[in-house]
Design a protein around this motif. Sequence first.
Motif, short mmCIF file in Angstrom:
data_model
loop_
_atom_site.label_atom_id
_atom_site.label_comp_id
_atom_site.label_asym_id
_atom_site.label_seq_id
_atom_site.Cartn_x
_atom_site.Cartn_y
_atom_site.Cartn_z
N ALA A 175 0.15 29.28 -9.96
CA ALA A 175 -0.98 29.63 -9.08
C ALA A 175 -1.10 31.14 -8.92
O ALA A 175 -2.21 31.69 -8.93
CB ALA A 175 -0.81 28.96 -7.72
N ASP A 176 0.03 31.82 -8.77
CA ASP A 176 0.00 33.28 -8.64
C ASP A 176 -0.56 33.94 -9.90
O ASP A 176 -1.30 34.92 -9.82
CB ASP A 176 1.41 33.81 -8.36
N ASP A 177 -0.19 33.41 -11.06
CA ASP A 177 -0.69 33.96 -12.32
C ASP A 177 -2.21 33.80 -12.43
O ASP A 177 -2.91 34.71 -12.90
CB ASP A 177 -0.02 33.28 -13.51
N LEU A 178 -2.73 32.65 -11.98
CA LEU A 178 -4.18 32.44 -12.02
C LEU A 178 -4.88 33.41 -11.08
O LEU A 178 -5.91 33.99 -11.43
CB LEU A 178 -4.50 30.99 -11.64
N ASP A 179 -4.32 33.59 -9.88
CA ASP A 179 -4.89 34.57 -8.95
C ASP A 179 -4.84 35.97 -9.55
O ASP A 179 -5.78 36.76 -9.39
CB ASP A 179 -4.13 34.55 -7.62
N GLY A 180 -3.75 36.27 -10.27
CA GLY A 180 -3.63 37.58 -10.91
C GLY A 180 -4.68 37.79 -11.97
O GLY A 180 -5.24 38.89 -12.10
N LEU A 181 -4.98 36.74 -12.74
CA LEU A 181 -6.02 36.84 -13.77
C LEU A 181 -7.36 37.17 -13.14
O LEU A 181 -8.09 38.05 -13.62
CB LEU A 181 -6.11 35.52 -14.54
N GLU A 191 -7.94 38.51 -10.15
CA GLU A 191 -7.91 39.84 -9.54
C GLU A 191 -8.06 40.94 -10.59
O GLU A 191 -8.76 41.93 -10.38
CB GLU A 191 -6.59 40.02 -8.78
N LEU A 192 -7.39 40.75 -11.74
CA LEU A 192 -7.52 41.74 -12.80
C LEU A 192 -8.92 41.75 -13.39
O LEU A 192 -9.45 42.81 -13.74
CB LEU A 192 -6.49 41.46 -13.90
N ARG A 193 -9.53 40.56 -13.52
CA ARG A 193 -10.91 40.50 -13.99
C ARG A 193 -11.80 41.32 -13.06
O ARG A 193 -12.64 42.12 -13.51
CB ARG A 193 -11.38 39.04 -14.04
N ASN A 194 -11.62 41.16 -11.77
CA ASN A 194 -12.43 41.92 -10.81
C ASN A 194 -12.13 43.41 -10.90
O ASN A 194 -13.03 44.25 -10.79
CB ASN A 194 -12.15 41.41 -9.39
N GLY A 195 -10.84 43.75 -11.13
CA GLY A 195 -10.47 45.15 -11.25
C GLY A 195 -11.08 45.80 -12.47
O GLY A 195 -11.55 46.94 -12.41
N VAL A 196 -11.09 45.09 -13.60
CA VAL A 196 -11.71 45.62 -14.81
C VAL A 196 -13.19 45.85 -14.59
O VAL A 196 -13.76 46.86 -15.00
CB VAL A 196 -11.48 44.67 -16.00
N ALA A 197 -13.85 44.89 -13.94
CA ALA A 197 -15.29 44.98 -13.72
C ALA A 197 -15.66 46.19 -12.88
O ALA A 197 -16.71 46.79 -13.07
CB ALA A 197 -15.80 43.70 -13.07
N HIS A 198 -14.77 46.56 -11.94
CA HIS A 198 -15.12 47.63 -11.00
C HIS A 198 -14.47 48.97 -11.34
O HIS A 198 -15.07 50.02 -11.18
CB HIS A 198 -14.74 47.22 -9.58
N LEU A 199 -13.22 48.93 -11.81
CA LEU A 199 -12.49 50.19 -11.97
C LEU A 199 -11.90 50.38 -13.35
O LEU A 199 -11.56 51.49 -13.74
CB LEU A 199 -11.35 50.26 -10.92
N ASP A 235 0.07 40.10 -20.42
CA ASP A 235 -0.84 39.26 -21.20
C ASP A 235 -1.08 37.95 -20.46
O ASP A 235 -0.14 37.18 -20.23
CB ASP A 235 -0.23 38.99 -22.57
N TYR A 236 -2.33 37.68 -20.09
CA TYR A 236 -2.68 36.48 -19.33
C TYR A 236 -3.26 35.38 -20.20
O TYR A 236 -3.89 34.46 -19.67
CB TYR A 236 -3.66 36.84 -18.21
N LEU A 237 -3.07 35.46 -21.51
CA LEU A 237 -3.62 34.42 -22.38
C LEU A 237 -3.05 33.05 -22.02
O LEU A 237 -3.78 32.06 -21.96
CB LEU A 237 -3.32 34.73 -23.85
N GLY A 238 -1.74 32.96 -21.78
CA GLY A 238 -1.12 31.68 -21.44
C GLY A 238 -1.68 31.10 -20.16
O GLY A 238 -1.94 29.89 -20.07
N THR A 239 -1.89 31.94 -19.16
CA THR A 239 -2.46 31.49 -17.88
C THR A 239 -3.87 30.97 -18.08
O THR A 239 -4.26 29.92 -17.55
CB THR A 239 -2.46 32.65 -16.87
N PHE A 240 -4.66 31.71 -18.84
CA PHE A 240 -6.05 31.32 -19.10
C PHE A 240 -6.12 29.96 -19.80
O PHE A 240 -6.82 29.05 -19.35
CB PHE A 240 -6.72 32.40 -19.95
N VAL A 241 -5.36 29.81 -20.88
CA VAL A 241 -5.39 28.58 -21.66
C VAL A 241 -4.86 27.40 -20.84
O VAL A 241 -5.43 26.30 -20.87
CB VAL A 241 -4.57 28.75 -22.96
N ALA A 242 -3.78 27.62 -20.08
CA ALA A 242 -3.21 26.53 -19.27
C ALA A 242 -4.17 26.07 -18.19
O ALA A 242 -4.26 24.87 -17.88
CB ALA A 242 -1.89 26.99 -18.65
N THR A 243 -4.93 27.00 -17.59
CA THR A 243 -5.90 26.64 -16.55
C THR A 243 -7.03 25.80 -17.12
O THR A 243 -7.42 24.78 -16.55
CB THR A 243 -6.47 27.91 -15.89
N VAL A 244 -7.55 26.24 -18.27
CA VAL A 244 -8.61 25.46 -18.92
C VAL A 244 -8.08 24.08 -19.31
O VAL A 244 -8.76 23.06 -19.11
CB VAL A 244 -9.13 26.21 -20.17
#
Length: 325
Positions: free
Chosen positions: A109-115, A117-125, A132-141
Amino acid sequence: MESPVTFDRLYEGAKRFARLAMEAHADEDQEVFLLHAGVSVERLAKAALALVHPTLLTEVNGKDDMLLHFAGAVSKPPTRLRTIGASTAIGRLRKMEVLPEKSKSSSEADDLDGLIELRNGVAHLGTGDVEDYLGTFVATVDRLLPHLGQEAGSFWESWSDAVQVVLDDRADRLQKDVRLRMNQARHQFRTRFADLPEGAVVGVEQAVSERGLIVVEVGPEKALFQTLSLCPTCDREAAALFLAVDQDSALFDMELTAEGLLCGLCGFYLSSSAEVEAVGLPTAVQFSVEDLTRIVTEASDPAERLATIGLSLPTVKRADAHDSW
């Protein structure tokens, strides 16, 4: 009037951004990967909520425009369509036990929240080097698709094999990294050459292939060579296999150690002897000095290629025709 915010649109959007995320990861563009992966997870989470009832996409902030719209109580949608954000959608799915709750025993759950949060950070800053959050992304899907009644193959399409590598918990980290790189390189090869006739592909293969045993660099302790190899990913003879030998051994008959590989056709690379062994290539090769065909003298090309695959070399001087081995 039918709502423009529907399960089908959310789901198809999630698929499209998932493929863009996988392409960015293959290109090693971490910021673009985070942006697309975050959008894909957000849309898939919203699709899961919409499948239960569209009203679950409404914000609880005192405004009822979207609530009335989703409930079908008004004939026209609001001028500005606004639904909940990714974090709220994920939070509601956790309460519904579709996604795992936060716990001390699991970091999923923390890794998903981190993904997110980082998406939001990239979009703004923007962001620097991150995990590498590839594992978190794939596991969530992978967790959401059965809840949606959707097949993984139809969602990931040409990236299905790469996703299975990421989800495989039987392989160690090195094996997974190499297998994932192979799948990414195969996908890039198909994309690059899909519309070209076989003859054109052969022409490119011949253009990027450098035959013979070639001296790349000579250092105080070892010399680095390259020789042509069959690429284990695209099955074309277009890969440079990088070989090293201690200076003391570089006399007549040499046993060279394979330290890396770079394919000029599909871009597949290996960056250590362990990775070379993992794909089934020999890690030791016998050559004699008579096998030398030429010395690389280009100003920057060899160094750029070595930097690309991350080979660790000692301080070296450029090879010269009068150097001794």
